[in-house]
Design an enzyme around this catalytic site. Structure first.
Site, PDB file in Angstrom:
ATOM      1  N   GLY A  46       0.837  -1.198   0.000  1.00 41.36           N
ATOM      2  CA  GLY A  46       0.000   0.000   0.000  1.00 41.36           C
ATOM      3  C   GLY A  46       0.868   1.242   0.000  1.00 41.36           C
ATOM      4  O   GLY A  46       2.008   1.216   0.491  1.00 41.36           O
ATOM      5  N   GLN A  51       2.904   9.899   1.279  1.00 43.13           N
ATOM      6  CA  GLN A  51       4.252   9.330   1.366  1.00 43.13           C
ATOM      7  C   GLN A  51       5.148   9.745   0.202  1.00 43.13           C
ATOM      8  O   GLN A  51       6.363   9.617   0.288  1.00 43.13           O
ATOM      9  CB  GLN A  51       4.174   7.795   1.418  1.00 43.13           C
ATOM     10  CG  GLN A  51       3.547   7.275   2.702  1.00 43.13           C
ATOM     11  CD  GLN A  51       3.403   5.774   2.640  1.00 43.13           C
ATOM     12  OE1 GLN A  51       2.414   5.266   2.135  1.00 43.13           O
ATOM     13  NE2 GLN A  51       4.392   5.050   3.133  1.00 43.13           N
ATOM     14  N   CYS A  92       5.952  -0.305   7.022  1.00 48.81           N
ATOM     15  CA  CYS A  92       5.596   0.880   6.246  1.00 48.81           C
ATOM     16  C   CYS A  92       6.776   1.270   5.378  1.00 48.81           C
ATOM     17  O   CYS A  92       7.914   1.261   5.846  1.00 48.81           O
ATOM     18  CB  CYS A  92       5.250   2.024   7.197  1.00 48.81           C
ATOM     19  SG  CYS A  92       4.814   3.558   6.363  1.00 48.81           S
ATOM     20  N   LEU A  93       6.499   1.617   4.131  1.00 53.79           N
ATOM     21  CA  LEU A  93       7.590   2.014   3.231  1.00 53.79           C
ATOM     22  C   LEU A  93       8.284   3.289   3.713  1.00 53.79           C
ATOM     23  O   LEU A  93       9.418   3.547   3.339  1.00 53.79           O
ATOM     24  CB  LEU A  93       7.064   2.195   1.798  1.00 53.79           C
ATOM     25  CG  LEU A  93       6.535   0.915   1.132  1.00 53.79           C
ATOM     26  CD1 LEU A  93       5.978   1.217  -0.247  1.00 53.79           C
ATOM     27  CD2 LEU A  93       7.632  -0.140   1.051  1.00 53.79           C
ATOM     28  N   HIS A 134      -4.304   1.650   7.718  1.00 51.10           N
ATOM     29  CA  HIS A 134      -2.932   2.181   7.766  1.00 51.10           C
ATOM     30  C   HIS A 134      -2.761   3.310   6.746  1.00 51.10           C
ATOM     31  O   HIS A 134      -2.236   4.380   7.065  1.00 51.10           O
ATOM     32  CB  HIS A 134      -1.971   1.016   7.484  1.00 51.10           C
ATOM     33  CG  HIS A 134      -0.529   1.377   7.379  1.00 51.10           C
ATOM     34  ND1 HIS A 134       0.442   0.820   8.190  1.00 51.10           N
ATOM     35  CD2 HIS A 134       0.138   2.220   6.541  1.00 51.10           C
ATOM     36  CE1 HIS A 134       1.629   1.316   7.859  1.00 51.10           C
ATOM     37  NE2 HIS A 134       1.476   2.165   6.853  1.00 51.10           N
ATOM     38  N   GLU A 135      -3.228   3.075   5.511  1.00 53.49           N
ATOM     39  CA  GLU A 135      -3.049   4.089   4.455  1.00 53.49           C
ATOM     40  C   GLU A 135      -3.911   5.330   4.710  1.00 53.49           C
ATOM     41  O   GLU A 135      -3.472   6.457   4.444  1.00 53.49           O
ATOM     42  CB  GLU A 135      -3.368   3.502   3.081  1.00 53.49           C
ATOM     43  CG  GLU A 135      -2.513   2.313   2.645  1.00 53.49           C
ATOM     44  CD  GLU A 135      -1.022   2.531   2.793  1.00 53.49           C
ATOM     45  OE1 GLU A 135      -0.556   3.675   2.703  1.00 53.49           O
ATOM     46  OE2 GLU A 135      -0.300   1.542   3.027  1.00 53.49           O
ATOM     47  N   HIS A 138      -2.245   7.691   6.942  1.00 55.11           N
ATOM     48  CA  HIS A 138      -1.257   8.556   6.271  1.00 55.11           C
ATOM     49  C   HIS A 138      -1.907   9.838   5.753  1.00 55.11           C
ATOM     50  O   HIS A 138      -1.320  10.919   5.830  1.00 55.11           O
ATOM     51  CB  HIS A 138      -0.617   7.829   5.081  1.00 55.11           C
ATOM     52  CG  HIS A 138       0.517   6.920   5.442  1.00 55.11           C
ATOM     53  ND1 HIS A 138       1.655   7.339   6.088  1.00 55.11           N
ATOM     54  CD2 HIS A 138       0.704   5.589   5.207  1.00 55.11           C
ATOM     55  CE1 HIS A 138       2.483   6.314   6.254  1.00 55.11           C
ATOM     56  NE2 HIS A 138       1.933   5.235   5.732  1.00 55.11           N
TER      57      HIS A 138
HETATM   58 ZN    ZN Z   1       2.711   3.351   5.648  1.00 59.74          ZN
END
Ligand code: ZN
Length: 173
Positions: A46, A51, A92-93, A134-135, A138
């Site tokens: 995701g 991000q 998480c990226l 989670h997304e 963000h």
């Molecule tokens: Zn993330």
């Protein structure tokens, strides 16, 4: 298509609250395609526009094993959450190589728009439900590690700084 640069926590730009998407145009489609390419290349399941330093309500998700179930969520909203909780070890990226448990709703109902602005809804549970929650965090300027204790958060910051010092990570701003 192009690979986009992913911000690394605790970059203050990750705290930006995203604005609704209003133009369902070619620019939006290109951004979604670039985000999908960036997510698959990372690899991740995701990615939120926040991000990649674009502060609009746009998320791409693919939790399938085959990487053939791309979901593009424009202006997503969680319209129902179960009382039942689900604990998952998240990553998480924007927080490379850090994983920890977060408790979220086990089931959710989501409403979003597609790239043409058409509304659709879907139900999610398990990994997909975790990923959507989670997304969407963000988009509100929240990163999963911010659910952890202050001590854990400072340890993670130290780890990430060490990785940067070693050159294991390219950027932290
Ligand atoms: Zn993330």
């Amino acid at each position: 298509m192009a690979l986009l640069t992913i911000l690394t926590w605790p970059d203050p730009r990750l705290k930006t609250v995203a604005a609704p998407v209003r133009q369902f145009d070619a620019r939006l489609a290109t951004l979604a395609a670039d985000m999908a390419q960036t997510m698959y290349a990372a690899p991740g399941i995701g990615l939120a526009a926040t991000q990649v330093n674009v502060h609009e309500r746009l998320v791409v998700i693919d939790t399938s094993e085959q990487k053939n179930d791309l979901r593009i969520l424009v202006n997503p909203e969680i319209i129902w959450k179960s009382e039942a909780k689900f604990i998952y070890e998240e990553g998480c990226l924007s927080v490379p190589e850090i994983y920890d448990e977060v408790e979220r709703a086990a089931q959710i109902k989501v409403r979003a728009q597609d790239l043409k602005g058409e509304f659709y809804t879907f139900d999610a549970e398990g990994l997909l439900a975790v990923c959507v929650q989670h997304e969407l965090d963000h988009l509100l300027g929240k990163v999963f590690v911010e659910y952890l204790s202050p001590l854990k958060q400072s340890r993670i910051k130290t780890k990430l700084k060490k990785k940067i010092a070693r050159g294991d990570l390219q950027t932290v701003r």
